[in-house]
Design an enzyme around this catalytic site. Structure first.
Site, PDB file in Angstrom:
ATOM      1  CB  CYS A 169      55.353 -20.692  42.226  1.00 13.53           C
ATOM      2  SG  CYS A 169      55.010 -21.395  40.615  1.00 13.53           S
TER       3      CYS A 169
ATOM      4  CD  GLU B 248      60.194 -19.028  35.042  1.00 15.85           C
ATOM      5  OE1 GLU B 248      58.815 -18.217  35.585  1.00 15.85           O
ATOM      6  OE2 GLU B 248      60.321 -18.120  33.455  1.00 15.85           O
TER       7      GLU B 248
END
Length: 468
Positions: free
Chosen positions: A243, A209
């Site tokens: 993010c 991720e």
């Protein structure tokens, strides 16, 4: 290797079958729920000490969304674990063909600092639900949260099956020398490549991720005030250390002129005339990160904000106008409270701009015209997509979350987390009798046997499928 004994102990527990029963998994998941409930105030205080995270933001991301993941898993685990029976050919109608949901074994979860509870706990929930033993490596950057997790979490979980390892790069490197059955990493693409290299030595499957520069296209046809509020919230939430935050805006010159005062109004509404005094605006996590972000302020021209205080690691909510693609702010993921605006002529130029760069973790579009939103969705590629808002797609356990290309590999959230940590094992259990059914497949071969086999195994195409 300092962790070889720990990994071996967890592997022995997994091989014993201890983690496989549903009752055991539920008991451990419920223990995670008690950890969240009983340590809620400690979590809020630790995240406030680490990065001045507002209570509201910490509660929403590091408590509420984690509880949602946990409850969704507990509500559905019985169904998720069941064998999945599949279609069979004519010759196997009396047999059993099914998919068994097996755990991988001993898995490693390495989490980052920006959401220090959420980003280790959500994958941990799925790993436990799938029946694995787990080692968790929280980030050393958020020291107070790391200490809380290391000291408290083992008190709730079975120590023979779950462990917390602390430390920095040296400890992580030593940890990765061990053979794991699955690795789940959240962090930067640079470190993701290191993790993938380490995993390759043992042929270990993994989920990455990662991050990236998430574009946000704002068309001329939109409610500029609503767009400004939603973009400002997504960009400056957790001081931009998210993010999936919108990393830059693409819009026309005309929209830029309307958007800047609307953003200024939204920032003042959210954080007051001096955001430094607001209890609702976080700080940069460390000195190194502060200096990196501050260096990006030279891009374009500062239209809003721009103030910085290194002692407090404070950078004001900042909007940069007329940013060029060659400017420093466009060369790396910002991961801070800075929003560059890059001017494009129209939607097609915005799409070309997006497609000329690595595929992002998230992509945002604002328009009152659904055709514009759908057109951008159709002609681009990204890990996730959200039209007319930011961040909100990540709150749904029903949607997969993950990157593509440079922004990551694999997906999780809700059942997708369970699937990530599960080996889908294809199984066929045949009857020992009725051998006459098998005779056509045995030598010596002839045309008649081939005809029988074709009839028994052939899958014929059905009518054409029409996409609605």
């Amino acid at each position: 290797n300092p962790y070889a004994g720990l990994v071996s102990r967890l592997r022995a527990s997994w091989l014993s079958g201890k983690t496989r029963p549903m009752e055991y998994r539920i008991a451990q998941l419920e223990a995670l729920g008690r950890f969240l409930d009983e340590k809620k105030q400690d979590i809020m205080e630790a995240t406030a000490l680490d990065m001045h995270k507002p209570f509201f933001e910490a509660y929403f991301t590091d408590f509420l969304l984690c509880k949602n993941e946990l409850n969704d898993t507990l509500n559905n685990l019985c169904c998720w674990m069941k064998d999945e029976h599949v279609d069979k050919s004519l010759v196997m109608q009396l047999d059993s063909a099914f998919i068994r949901k097996d755990p991988y074994g001993v898995v490693l979860i390495i989490s980052p600092w920006n959401y220090p509870i959420h980003l280790f706990l959500v994958p941990l929930i799925g790993a436990i639900a799938a029946g694995n033993c787990v080692i968790v490596k929280p980030s050393e950057t958020t020291k107070h949260t790391e200490k809380l997790v290391a000291e408290s979490l083992p008190c709730y979980l079975d120590k023979d099956c779950y462990a917390v390892v602390t430390g920095a790069v040296e400890e992580s490197t030593k940890l990765l020398e061990n053979k794991f059955d699955y690795i789940f990493f959240t962090g930067s693409p640079r470190v993701g490549k290191i993790i993938m290299t380490a995993a390759a030595k043992h042929l270990t499957p993994l989920t990455l991720e990662l991050g990236g520069k998430n574009p946000c296209y704002i068309s001329d046809c939109c409610d500029v005030h609503n767009a400004a509020r939603r973009v400002a919230w997504g960009r400056f939430f957790n001081a931009g250390q998210t993010c999936i935050a919108p990393d830059y805006v693409l819009c026309s010159v005309e929209m830029q002129e309307k958007l800047i005062p609307a953003l200024r109004k939204a920032i003042t509404e959210f954080y007051g005339p001096n955001p430094k005094e607001s209890p609702d605006f976080a700080r940069i996590v460390g000195d190194k990160q502060f200096r990196r972000i501050q260096a990006l302020l030279c891009s374009g021209r500062v239209a809003i904000g721009g103030q910085a205080d290194e002692k407090e690691r404070y950078i004001a909510p900042t909007v940069l106008a007329d940013v060029k693609p060659s400017d420093p702010a466009m060369q790396e993921e910002i991961f801070g409270p800075i929003l560059p605006i890059v001017v494009v002529a129209n939607m097609d130029e915005a799409i070309d701009f997006i497609n000329a760069r690595p595929r992002p973790l998230a992509l945002y579009v604002f328009s009152c015209d659904n055709k514009v939103v759908n057109h951008v969705l159709e002609r681009t590629s990204s890990g996730g997509f959200c039209g007319n808002d930011t961040l909100m797609h990540v709150t749904l356990t029903s949607l997969p979350f993950g990157g593509i290309g440079n922004s990551g590999l694999g997906k999780y959230h809700g059942k997708f987390t369970f699937d990530t940590f599960t080996h889908y094992r294809g199984c066929l259990h045949r009857c020992m009798g009725l051998e006459a059914i098998n005779c056509p497949r045995y030598p010596p071969y002839n045309q008649q046997k081939l005809g029988l086999m074709t009839t028994a195994f052939e899958i014929k195409r059905k009518g054409m499928c029409t996409l609605l």
